[in-house]
Design an enzyme around this catalytic site. Structure first.
Site, PDB file in Angstrom:
ATOM      1  N   GLN A  52       0.829  -1.199   0.000  1.00 38.98           N
ATOM      2  CA  GLN A  52       0.000   0.000   0.000  1.00 38.98           C
ATOM      3  C   GLN A  52       0.869   1.257   0.000  1.00 38.98           C
ATOM      4  O   GLN A  52       0.676   2.161  -0.825  1.00 38.98           O
ATOM      5  CB  GLN A  52      -0.910   0.008   1.234  1.00 38.98           C
ATOM      6  CG  GLN A  52      -1.960  -1.079   1.260  1.00 38.98           C
ATOM      7  CD  GLN A  52      -2.726  -1.108   2.576  1.00 38.98           C
ATOM      8  OE1 GLN A  52      -2.319  -0.498   3.569  1.00 38.98           O
ATOM      9  NE2 GLN A  52      -3.836  -1.825   2.598  1.00 38.98           N
ATOM     10  N   THR A  83     -11.429  -6.504   4.959  1.00 40.55           N
ATOM     11  CA  THR A  83     -10.847  -5.169   5.039  1.00 40.55           C
ATOM     12  C   THR A  83     -11.503  -4.322   3.971  1.00 40.55           C
ATOM     13  O   THR A  83     -11.911  -4.846   2.922  1.00 40.55           O
ATOM     14  CB  THR A  83      -9.324  -5.203   4.803  1.00 40.55           C
ATOM     15  OG1 THR A  83      -8.831  -3.870   4.637  1.00 40.55           O
ATOM     16  CG2 THR A  83      -8.963  -5.997   3.568  1.00 40.55           C
ATOM     17  N   ASN A  84     -11.624  -3.024   4.209  1.00 37.71           N
ATOM     18  CA  ASN A  84     -12.178  -2.127   3.195  1.00 37.71           C
ATOM     19  C   ASN A  84     -11.142  -1.747   2.151  1.00 37.71           C
ATOM     20  O   ASN A  84     -11.393  -1.817   0.949  1.00 37.71           O
ATOM     21  CB  ASN A  84     -12.714  -0.851   3.854  1.00 37.71           C
ATOM     22  CG  ASN A  84     -14.027  -1.056   4.568  1.00 37.71           C
ATOM     23  OD1 ASN A  84     -15.099  -0.900   3.993  1.00 37.71           O
ATOM     24  ND2 ASN A  84     -13.960  -1.395   5.842  1.00 37.71           N
ATOM     25  N   THR A  85      -9.954  -1.336   2.603  1.00 32.71           N
ATOM     26  CA  THR A  85      -8.951  -0.774   1.696  1.00 32.71           C
ATOM     27  C   THR A  85      -8.589  -1.721   0.568  1.00 32.71           C
ATOM     28  O   THR A  85      -8.465  -1.309  -0.593  1.00 32.71           O
ATOM     29  CB  THR A  85      -7.683  -0.371   2.469  1.00 32.71           C
ATOM     30  OG1 THR A  85      -8.019   0.659   3.412  1.00 32.71           O
ATOM     31  CG2 THR A  85      -6.601   0.144   1.538  1.00 32.71           C
ATOM     32  N   CYS A 196     -13.463   1.419   7.583  1.00 27.18           N
ATOM     33  CA  CYS A 196     -12.265   0.651   7.927  1.00 27.18           C
ATOM     34  C   CYS A 196     -12.716  -0.368   8.946  1.00 27.18           C
ATOM     35  O   CYS A 196     -13.441  -0.018   9.891  1.00 27.18           O
ATOM     36  CB  CYS A 196     -11.175   1.551   8.485  1.00 27.18           C
ATOM     37  SG  CYS A 196      -9.775   0.643   9.175  1.00 27.18           S
TER      38      CYS A 196
END
Length: 229
Positions: A52, A83-85, A196
Site C-alpha cells: 500500500q 478489510t475495506n482498503t 475501515c
C-alpha cells in the site's frame, strides 16, 4: 449452508470480529449448536501494508488472489475480503477465481439505501477516503460521500495504522473521531460509514448523533445471508 472463504489478517483484530459476528449470527438464525462453515486464510499484514505504502497494488492483488485461490481449493463457496482498503483490488481477485466475491461497499450501499440515507460521511484509511475505488461504488447508487478535511484524514489514518491495527484503543483518539464525525454531520452527513474494519472497535453508536454504519458488521451479516440463501 455455504462455506464462507475469508481473506483475513488486515488486521487480525478486525478479522477476529468477522469470525465472532459470523458465528453469533448463524447461532441466532439457526439455533442449537450451529456455527458458521468458513475457511480463513490470514495474510501477513506487514507485506500488504508495504505494498500500500509503495503503491504496489498489483503485487498486493497477486498476494490476495493467491489467498482466494487457496480458499476456493479448500471448499469455499464464496469470498469476503476482511478489510475495506484492499477492495481496491477486488476486481482483480474476482477475475482470478470461479466463485463469487461479496463486495463490502456494495453491501454498505444497500444498507444506506434501505435506511433512506443519501448523504454520508466516510471514515477510513487515506486510500479509502481519497481514492475512487470505494466512494465510486457508493456514488453509483446515488449516495453523496463527504470526507474529512486533510488534517483530519491524517489523524484518522494514523490512528488506524498506529493504534487500532496494533490493538490500542485510546480515549484521546475516540474524542478526535467524535469531533471529526460531528464536523461531517454539520456539513450535511445523515449517516457515517465506518469504512475501515477496525474503526468499529473504537467508535460506538453513542459517539454520533446520526447512525453509524459499521462495515465489518454489515459485511459479516450479509455473508451469513449469502451462506444461508
Amino acid at each position: 449452508m455455504k462455506t464462507i472463504g475469508l481473506i483475513g489478517g488486515m488486521s487480525w483484530e478486525s478479522s477476529s470480529e468477522y469470525y465472532r459476528i459470523l458465528n453469533e449470527e448463524i447461532k441466532v438464525r439457526l439455533g442449537g449448536l450451529h456455527s458458521a462453515k468458513c475457511v480463513l486464510l490470514s495474510v501477513d499484514f506487514e507485506e500488504i501494508e508495504i505494498c500500500q505504502r509503495n503503491n504496489e497494488w498489483e503485487k498486493a492483488a497477486r498476494i490476495l488472489t493467491n489467498a482466494a485461490h487457496s480458499l476456493e481449493a479448500s471448499g469455499a463457496d464464496f469470498i469476503i475480503i476482511c478489510t475495506n482498503t484492499m477492495h481496491k483490488v477486488a476486481d482483480e481477485i474476482r477475475a482470478g477465481i470461479h466463485i463469487p466475491l461479496l463486495h463490502i461497499a456494495d453491501v454498505t450501499a444497500q444498507e444506506l439505501i434501505s435506511n433512506g440515507i443519501n448523504v454520508v460521511g466516510l471514515l477510513g484509511t487515506r486510500y479509502t477516503m481519497e481514492q475512487d475505488f470505494y466512494k465510486s461504488r457508493l456514488e453509483a447508487q446515488g449516495i453523496n460521500v463527504l470526507i474529512p478535511q486533510e488534517t483530519d484524514r491524517e489523524i484518522i489514518n494514523d490512528v488506524i495504522f498506529n493504534e487500532l491495527c496494533l490493538g490500542y484503543l485510546l480515549e484521546d483518539s475516540r474524542v478526535n473521531y467524535k469531533r471529526i464525525i460531528q464536523d461531517l454531520i454539520e456539513q450535511g452527513a445523515k449517516g457515517i460509514v465506518l469504512g475501515c474494519t477496525e474503526i468499529g472497535l473504537l467508535v460506538k453508536p453513542e459517539d454520533s448523533t446520526v447512525p453509524l454504519f459499521d462495515t465489518t458488521e454489515l459485511h459479516a451479516k450479509e455473508a451469513v445471508n449469502f451462506a444461508l440463501r
